[in-house]
Design an enzyme around this catalytic site. Sequence first.
Site: not given
Length: 676
Positions: A469, A472, A465-466
């Site tokens: 980010h 991105h 998940h991290e």
Amino acid sequence: MTNPLLSSFELPPFSAIRAEQVEPAVRELLDRNRAALQSMLNTDQPTWDAIVAPLETMQHRLARTWSPVSHLNGVMNSDELRAAYNACLPLLTAWHTELGQNERLYAAYESVLENEGATLAPAQRKLLENALRDFRLAGVALPADKKARFKSVMEQLASLQAKFDENVLDATNAWSHLVTQEHELKGLPPPIVARAKAAAAEKQETGWRFSLDAPNYQAVLLHAEYEPLRRLFYEAWSTRASDQGPAAGQWDNTALMEQILALRFELATLVGFANYAEYSLATKMAKSIGEVGGFLEQLAAVAKPVAQREFGELETIAGRTLNAWDVGFYGERLKQQRFDLSEEALRPYFPAPVVLKGMFAVAEKLYGVKIVARDRFEKYHEDVQFFDILNGDDSLRGSFFIDLYARAKKRGGAWMDECVGRMSMQSSRHLPVAYLVCNFMPPSKSANGSKPSLLTHSEVVTAFHEFGHGLHHMLTRIDYPSVAGINGVPWDAVELPSQFMENFAWREEVLPLISAHIDTGEPLPAAELKRLQGSRSFQSGMQTVRQLEFAMFDFRIHAEYRPEHGGRIAPILAEVREQVAVVKAPAFNRFPQSFSHIFSGGYAAGYYSYKWAEVLAADAFGAFEEHGIFNSSTAQKFLHSILEKGGSRDAMEAFIEFRGRKPKIEPLLKQMGLAA
Ligand SMILES: [Zn+2]
């Protein structure tokens, strides 16, 4: 002596940073910025190059100085640093509000858009449009007295929100529990017990000392057979920073919450909104209170009956009425029964270094990059690692720090933050650098050497998940900081790349890359993987209603706040629970008092964003399921339409370009096993 925070570093000079240098550095930068802004505005010909580029450059410089301070305050908290950080918050807030309320600057941006709009790149136009919107949201059009009030409200909010966080951190750090009777430890995973034993030994105590960090709390709630221990931890955790529990009243956030809501309401009404929820939606993908409410209700209607059935099953296997502190424990038993699967038993398959290597391999396959460790870099703690992302031709694309393990004075949870933003404007060139932070169990050190940290599969999912980010932020191709990476992305779309990335941690194509048994080196066996996948939607009804409880509570307290009756925090929570919750919360539960996401983080009237973006993420991943999860043209399309574009284009348009249509909710319902 020069202040290291003002030197021309690329990566933060962590070892040279002293708390006493923080405030002088920030003051110095703000003075310089104000002077530069004055002379910029004296131009009679406002252009992109004369106004926008220099302003982007000064904001980028300020962010590079502030980011390591704010990061260290989160991961290496100390009294001195905290004081310095807090002293700067009002200064920074004042600067941002001044900018947002500067009428000459506003007029200058308007004329840049008007005069150069036709020749500028779409990303530049989007930057200008966002900026003009933000000027209006900062009250640029208000009379002087209201402007001043808006500014003061912003400053007070920044301080109160920081105080909220401090209370949670202090309350969490203050509590620990010494177990002296071995039978009370029954069921707890051996690494957790070993860690507690070491913690007690360090204090010359006999027994096992447990702090209240996330690994300990979760382990006790899921695995401790001794119910009083579970209750003790549940009570300590769910009463943090409140008027209840073991430290009742000592770090109580109750009054702060009311003050924060009142100020947010005032802020929103000053600039023409009916309430803070409307103000929050002005910068989001969702368009109206009704749209968000309808979305949450739609999910509740699907999830509540499933959640009730799931809760009923738990009570059946427990053979009794369950308390809130029993739910995780019996959930784990049922999961074991049904899938023959225990989160803890899988830990040996997921040594942290193996997981990282495999996770990087996934990004390499998808996006044609290479991720390599950099050995020489400045650390702020021995646990920190550093990696570079290289393009196919070995040129540098971006870099990241990764700080995986729980420790004292480190904020709980997991997050990605910007260290340096990508920028290429005039003579200023920077590649993006991220911080990835988790709170996993540290590697164990013993006389026989050290053993790497072994992750549960849900921690593996958190890492993905991290990292999503992070990608991105780091893969962006946008050169203007305000709309590069995650900047300028509407908050309800910002979880798309992260939740999208989680999907890979569940796939049979990926598990061999991220798992290798600590003793045998074997990847997770196919049968185990099948069971793991089967368990993905386990209790998804209960998980969904829990998220809906948070989202509805957050949205309603911000939408319904009125000065005459205040926040109605407790009654609204009770109503929401009545509507969606299936687990009865005990009377002492004070979860809002530690709900940092909405009271101190950026999720105010925006917690719904998680579910909103989950819809986008599941639907986007659907394209990969259709074409093969490593299909390079699908991955390239995702990269070019979404990841690289950051906030430089409308989030819905970007999604439609990638998927060929608007998002649908069905893929999420299917993924969660909630589809009819
Ligand atoms: Zn996230």
